[in-house]
Scaffold this motif. Structure first.
Motif, short mmCIF file in Angstrom:
data_model
loop_
_atom_site.label_atom_id
_atom_site.label_comp_id
_atom_site.label_asym_id
_atom_site.label_seq_id
_atom_site.Cartn_x
_atom_site.Cartn_y
_atom_site.Cartn_z
N ILE A 1 0.84 -1.20 0.00
CA ILE A 1 0.00 0.00 0.00
C ILE A 1 0.88 1.25 0.00
CG2 ILE A 1 -1.40 1.38 1.61
CD1 ILE A 1 -3.14 -0.48 0.17
N LEU A 2 2.07 1.14 0.59
CA LEU A 2 2.98 2.27 0.65
C LEU A 2 3.76 2.39 -0.67
CD1 LEU A 2 4.34 1.82 4.29
CD2 LEU A 2 2.73 3.53 3.46
N PHE B 1 8.40 1.27 6.11
CA PHE B 1 8.18 2.35 7.09
C PHE B 1 7.25 1.85 8.20
CE2 PHE B 1 6.47 6.94 7.78
CZ PHE B 1 7.40 7.16 8.78
N GLY B 2 7.70 2.08 9.45
CA GLY B 2 6.92 1.63 10.60
C GLY B 2 7.45 0.34 11.21
N GLU C 1 6.07 -10.71 21.50
CA GLU C 1 5.01 -11.65 21.12
C GLU C 1 4.68 -11.42 19.65
OE1 GLU C 1 2.42 -13.81 22.28
OE2 GLU C 1 3.75 -14.28 23.94
N GLY C 2 4.73 -12.49 18.85
CA GLY C 2 4.32 -12.38 17.46
C GLY C 2 5.37 -11.82 16.53
N ALA C 3 6.62 -11.73 16.97
CA ALA C 3 7.69 -11.26 16.08
C ALA C 3 7.87 -12.23 14.91
CB ALA C 3 8.99 -11.13 16.86
N LEU D 1 -5.30 -2.16 4.25
CA LEU D 1 -3.98 -1.59 4.51
C LEU D 1 -2.91 -2.67 4.72
CD1 LEU D 1 -4.89 1.33 6.97
CD2 LEU D 1 -4.64 1.40 4.48
N PHE E 1 -1.67 -11.30 14.56
CA PHE E 1 -0.65 -11.71 15.56
C PHE E 1 0.64 -10.90 15.32
CE2 PHE E 1 2.06 -15.46 17.30
CZ PHE E 1 2.07 -14.89 18.57
N GLY E 2 1.14 -10.32 16.41
CA GLY E 2 2.36 -9.49 16.31
C GLY E 2 2.06 -8.00 16.29
N SER F 1 0.35 -4.52 17.80
CA SER F 1 -0.18 -3.89 19.00
C SER F 1 -1.02 -2.70 18.55
CB SER F 1 0.95 -3.41 19.90
OG SER F 1 1.68 -4.52 20.39
N LEU G 1 3.86 1.79 22.24
CA LEU G 1 3.99 0.35 21.96
C LEU G 1 3.21 -0.07 20.72
CD1 LEU G 1 3.34 -1.01 25.59
CD2 LEU G 1 5.57 -0.58 24.50
N ASP H 1 1.69 -0.16 16.85
CA ASP H 1 1.96 0.14 15.45
C ASP H 1 0.70 0.61 14.72
OD1 ASP H 1 1.79 -2.87 15.99
OD2 ASP H 1 1.30 -2.80 13.86
N ARG I 1 4.52 6.14 17.57
CA ARG I 1 5.74 5.55 17.01
C ARG I 1 5.96 6.10 15.62
NH1 ARG I 1 6.40 -0.87 17.89
NH2 ARG I 1 7.78 -0.52 16.14
N GLU I 2 7.21 6.22 15.21
CA GLU I 2 7.55 6.54 13.82
C GLU I 2 6.90 5.50 12.91
OE1 GLU I 2 9.73 8.38 11.65
OE2 GLU I 2 9.69 9.94 13.19
N GLY I 3 6.12 5.96 11.95
CA GLY I 3 5.57 5.03 10.96
C GLY I 3 4.32 4.29 11.41
N ALA I 4 3.70 4.74 12.51
CA ALA I 4 2.45 4.10 12.95
C ALA I 4 1.36 4.30 11.89
CB ALA I 4 2.00 4.70 14.28
N ILE I 5 0.36 3.43 11.93
CA ILE I 5 -0.81 3.54 11.05
C ILE I 5 -1.94 4.13 11.88
CG2 ILE I 5 -2.55 2.20 9.79
CD1 ILE I 5 -0.27 0.28 8.99
N LYS J 1 4.37 11.88 11.43
CA LYS J 1 4.77 10.70 12.20
C LYS J 1 4.28 9.40 11.56
CE LYS J 1 7.05 11.25 16.16
NZ LYS J 1 6.34 11.08 17.41
N ALA J 2 3.05 9.42 11.03
CA ALA J 2 2.41 8.18 10.58
C ALA J 2 2.95 7.74 9.22
CB ALA J 2 0.90 8.39 10.48
N SER J 3 2.86 6.42 8.97
CA SER J 3 3.15 5.93 7.61
C SER J 3 1.88 5.97 6.77
CB SER J 3 3.72 4.51 7.64
OG SER J 3 2.82 3.61 8.26
N ILE J 4 0.73 5.70 7.42
CA ILE J 4 -0.56 5.70 6.73
C ILE J 4 -1.57 6.39 7.65
CG2 ILE J 4 -2.45 4.30 5.79
CD1 ILE J 4 -0.43 2.07 5.25
#
Lengths: 316, 316
Positions: free
Chosen positions: A157-158, A165-166, A253-255, B151, B165-166, B168, B231, B233, B252-256, B273-276
């Motif tokens: 989407i980016l 990014f993110g 968790e979930g990495a 997205l 999963f993964g 936050s 914490l 994303d 966070r840098e690049g948060a949605i 700050k956001a990516s989307i």
């Protein structure tokens, strides 16, 4: 604390063979458009039998003293499309000299200085704005990139070039051959990368809001895995030697966890924490070698499709 | 500190109309398979003209005292496929009573107790293992889910039901209508969700390694936005009223970032700050209403395709 098979089911293990198969179909379509099958020459001038594994191409075995003139002859031979040399040979700086001997138009491993320079400088084409000749990327770092695309970590989407990014990514290995170029590629695509080796942690990013054109590097004084791994949604390891075991308890968790070492850097307990685990990447790397070979032929013939920055074609 | 337009270019703003268009094509294909166009009836028994906006369906305006029998008549009318009632009407518990009057086979808004129960219990079908009748989800929470799928926050490499999963995710709003069901849906799909309202922060997860079948809720004593946003994303806001402005510096840098409030919860600096950034979701919600209507008809006729848990068909 180890769970039963059913309890571990939330981690998806993806084998390199699965990803390789998907990439191969893309490469095959490129191959089918060439007028004749490309010709790859491999030079084996060492006696390490391990280097012969996992490669289906015909090899020319020779004494290491003959190698320099053999490469120059292959450079001049129109019937040769790509050249691969199995390193180490002299295991000293002469090897770096030999790497620069291969004609960049036949350098399927992407080891020529110009390709490496382009990689670190985030320059993606050899012909600038025209965008018909892609710069070649070294096989193992590119294999990791292609795996991250397959795992949808690259967000299509980016815009092309910003698709990480993110994401925060830890890379455990900072060798000149894989770890450092990989950290640079990931940061150039927009990620915040923590590059870890025995000397410490470096952060590779394109700055606040990824406003810079290429990555910059900041030394994280006093940092270790315990500081960067809990921040990372992707962890990539490539530590040689059996003694290293990644401290799984630090994982989020979930990495998403990827190992490019031939050793198992992650213990089986990784499946209790990760959402996706890729235990090895060798089969993908082999497809990338073939992909680079096709790229070289396309670059020479100028038959690369014009760049489409909105497509999800991805890196290299 | 505000950047110029060029400096802000790394944030991609995605309008609800774009996402709605993409969803509509999916809904249209479902529509085209029905024998006749479904019939949706909307009851307007309040005098709030805002409720009429953004809906293309024909309305039956009536006095609120007539509403109960009108719904019962529509329930019994074979020519009616879906019923929508514009709330609030009495603006007290009588409204909750009226919500349970609509036949669940015609409840396009997913407000019936059985649907809400299934949502919180992570039960996705009305007919259990057969899996031919999908439980209906309320429109606004489902619109947010569909936006996250669009997205690529839902990772289709992971199995259906675990695709967050993964991640936050902070959700600022814990209303019974949107915020709490949304937090439950996201956690049921594998996310770690921080649900925030004026009383504090609750964490919704399926536990370590998402091993539990449905989410559980833990009170995070003393937590606020400053603890959970760094914490996360993904950050989703839905705070009514002009006075609330989301503290962008916590992102966070690049948060949605997604806003479902009719107010602008994020200031323009979010783009630094956001990516989307998705500034509003109304147009997607309207398509979801139509999508739920198609589902109701498919559920009644048993024409839903059998479930394919490997597909990327997603939620609801």
């Amino acid at each position: 604390m180890a769970g039963t098979e059913a309890e571990l089911a939330s981690c998806k293990v993806i084998l390199a063979g699965t990803i390789a198969k998907s990439l191969l179909s893309e490469v095959s379509s490129g191959l089918s458009k060439l007028q004749q099958p490309p010709h790859l020459v491999g030079f084996l001038a060492n006696t390490d039998p391990a280097a012969r594994n996992g490669c289906q191409f015909s090899l020319r075995e020779l004494d290491r003293e003959e190698l320099e003139s053999a490469i120059l002859a292959a450079n001049a031979d129109d019937a040769v499309d790509g050249i691969i040399v199995y390193y180490p040979i002299f295991n000293n700086r002469q090897d770096q000299y030999l790497q620069q001997i291969t004609d960049i138009r036949k350098d399927v491993e992407g080891l020529s200085h110009r390709y490496i320079f382009n990689l670190f400088q985030n320059i993606r084409f050899l012909d600038g704005e025209r965008g018909l000749q892609k710069s070649i990327l070294p096989c193992t770092p590119l294999a990791v990139i292609k795996i991250l695309e397959y795992l949808r970590v690259y967000n299509t989407i980016l815009p092309y070039g910003n698709r990480l990014f993110g994401h925060s990514i830890t890379v455990v290995n900072r060798s000149e051959v894989v770890g450092r170029p990989l950290a640079a590629l990931l940061a150039n695509d927009g990620a915040c990368v923590y590059s870890v080796d025995v000397t410490g942690v470096q952060q590779f990013t394109r700055g606040e809001g990824i406003k810079e054109r290429r990555h910059r590097v900041v030394e994280k004084e006093g940092w270790g895995l315990k500081d960067c791994v809990p921040l990372s949604d992707v962890v990539i390891t490539g530590v040689p030697g059996e003694s290293f075991k990644f401290p799984t308890e630090l994982l989020r968790e979930g990495a998403i966890c990827i190992n490019f070492s031939t050793e198992k850097n992650f213990g089986p307990e990784v499946k209790e924490k990760a959402s996706i685990y890729v235990p090895a990447i060798g089969k993908v790397t082999i497809v990338i070698l073939l992909r680079n070979l096709v790229r070289l032929v396309q670059n020479r013939k100028g038959t690369l499709d014009p760049p489409d920055h909105a497509s999800d074609f991805g890196n290299s």
